[in-house]
Motif scaffolding. Structure first.
Motif, mmCIF file in Angstrom:
data_model
loop_
_atom_site.group_PDB
_atom_site.id
_atom_site.type_symbol
_atom_site.label_atom_id
_atom_site.label_comp_id
_atom_site.label_asym_id
_atom_site.label_seq_id
_atom_site.Cartn_x
_atom_site.Cartn_y
_atom_site.Cartn_z
ATOM 1 N N LYS A 28 -102.064 -48.713 39.664
ATOM 2 C CA LYS A 28 -101.327 -49.809 39.044
ATOM 3 C C LYS A 28 -99.842 -49.541 38.856
ATOM 4 O O LYS A 28 -99.044 -50.462 38.853
ATOM 5 C CB LYS A 28 -101.939 -50.140 37.679
ATOM 6 C CG LYS A 28 -103.361 -50.652 37.795
ATOM 7 C CD LYS A 28 -103.923 -51.030 36.457
ATOM 8 C CE LYS A 28 -105.344 -51.537 36.623
ATOM 9 N NZ LYS A 28 -105.932 -51.904 35.352
ATOM 10 N N LYS A 29 -99.464 -48.269 38.670
ATOM 11 C CA LYS A 29 -98.052 -47.954 38.494
ATOM 12 C C LYS A 29 -97.758 -46.589 39.100
ATOM 13 O O LYS A 29 -98.655 -45.788 39.331
ATOM 14 C CB LYS A 29 -97.643 -47.988 37.017
ATOM 15 C CG LYS A 29 -98.341 -46.970 36.153
ATOM 16 C CD LYS A 29 -97.872 -47.094 34.714
ATOM 17 C CE LYS A 29 -98.445 -45.948 33.900
ATOM 18 N NZ LYS A 29 -97.899 -45.914 32.567
ATOM 19 N N TRP A 60 -102.119 -47.892 47.905
ATOM 20 C CA TRP A 60 -102.819 -49.082 47.432
ATOM 21 C C TRP A 60 -101.949 -50.305 47.687
ATOM 22 O O TRP A 60 -100.753 -50.285 47.409
ATOM 23 C CB TRP A 60 -103.147 -48.964 45.944
ATOM 24 C CG TRP A 60 -104.100 -47.844 45.663
ATOM 25 C CD1 TRP A 60 -103.771 -46.594 45.225
ATOM 26 C CD2 TRP A 60 -105.504 -47.853 45.829
ATOM 27 N NE1 TRP A 60 -104.899 -45.824 45.107
ATOM 28 C CE2 TRP A 60 -105.990 -46.577 45.466
ATOM 29 C CE3 TRP A 60 -106.427 -48.811 46.252
ATOM 30 C CZ2 TRP A 60 -107.330 -46.236 45.510
ATOM 31 C CZ3 TRP A 60 -107.773 -48.462 46.282
ATOM 32 C CH2 TRP A 60 -108.208 -47.198 45.921
ATOM 33 N N GLN A 91 -101.665 -53.132 46.136
ATOM 34 C CA GLN A 91 -101.041 -53.721 44.946
ATOM 35 C C GLN A 91 -99.763 -52.976 44.554
ATOM 36 O O GLN A 91 -98.837 -53.580 44.010
ATOM 37 C CB GLN A 91 -102.017 -53.831 43.770
ATOM 38 C CG GLN A 91 -102.667 -52.556 43.339
ATOM 39 C CD GLN A 91 -104.009 -52.300 44.012
ATOM 40 O OE1 GLN A 91 -104.183 -52.548 45.196
ATOM 41 N NE2 GLN A 91 -104.961 -51.779 43.259
ATOM 42 N N LEU A 92 -99.687 -51.682 44.834
ATOM 43 C CA LEU A 92 -98.458 -50.947 44.578
ATOM 44 C C LEU A 92 -97.362 -51.350 45.560
ATOM 45 O O LEU A 92 -96.195 -51.460 45.201
ATOM 46 C CB LEU A 92 -98.682 -49.442 44.661
ATOM 47 C CG LEU A 92 -99.258 -48.762 43.420
ATOM 48 C CD1 LEU A 92 -99.478 -47.288 43.674
ATOM 49 C CD2 LEU A 92 -98.358 -48.960 42.223
ATOM 50 N N LYS A 145 -95.914 -54.551 44.354
ATOM 51 C CA LYS A 145 -95.093 -54.360 43.161
ATOM 52 C C LYS A 145 -93.774 -53.662 43.491
ATOM 53 O O LYS A 145 -92.753 -53.895 42.847
ATOM 54 C CB LYS A 145 -95.887 -53.536 42.145
ATOM 55 C CG LYS A 145 -95.315 -53.533 40.762
ATOM 56 C CD LYS A 145 -96.301 -52.860 39.812
ATOM 57 C CE LYS A 145 -95.771 -52.854 38.400
ATOM 58 N NZ LYS A 145 -96.704 -52.209 37.479
#
Length: 134
Positions: free
Chosen positions: A95-96, A117, A119-120, A123
């Motif tokens: 996530k981060k 990932w 989603q990274l 972001k």
């Protein structure tokens, strides 16, 4: 005037193509050999390693990674050296980013920044999505 007792064991690392440095280190270490009574020799701990000369930096962890990458970046900016910094974020980071990754990303120090990932990558758009490397 190296305090030999304080700096033991000693580690010498040189490029595979650098023969002079290792020869000097070996001569220096041989000069430290002491002959005790009875003819026994004691040799101080010294480790000699040759590595291929590389201009890529691979590292991990904020304590070692960030200062090393900043040093390489500054040498490159000042024209005193050239290196490529490839940062691959840990597969555990979903996530981060880690502290090292966040600093290298925000300061634009890494030449290539990989995440594992999708989603990274969404972001952090400058990151390259590498997929799971493990």
């Amino acid at each position: 005037m190296l305090q030999k007792n304080r700096f033991t064991p000693r580690y010498y690392v040189a490029a595979l193509t650098d023969n002079m440095s290792l020869q000097k280190a070996q001569v220096y270490e041989q000069s430290l050999v002491q002959v005790k009574s009875g003819g026994k020799k004691t040799v101080k701990n010294a480790h000699v390693t040759q590595i291929y000369r590389s201009r890529e930096i691979f590292c991990n962890g904020p304590g070692t990674c960030f200062p090393l990458c900043v040093s390489a970046f500054l040498l490159k900016v000042l024209g005193l050296g050239w290196s490529s910094i490839f940062y691959i974020e840990s597969i555990a980071r979903v996530k981060k980013l880690s502290l090292s990754g966040l600093l290298l990303y925000k300061l634009r120090i890494a030449d290539q920044f990989f995440v594992q990932w999708p989603q990274l990558q969404q972001k952090y758009p400058r990151a390259c999505y590498a997929g799971r490397l493990m």
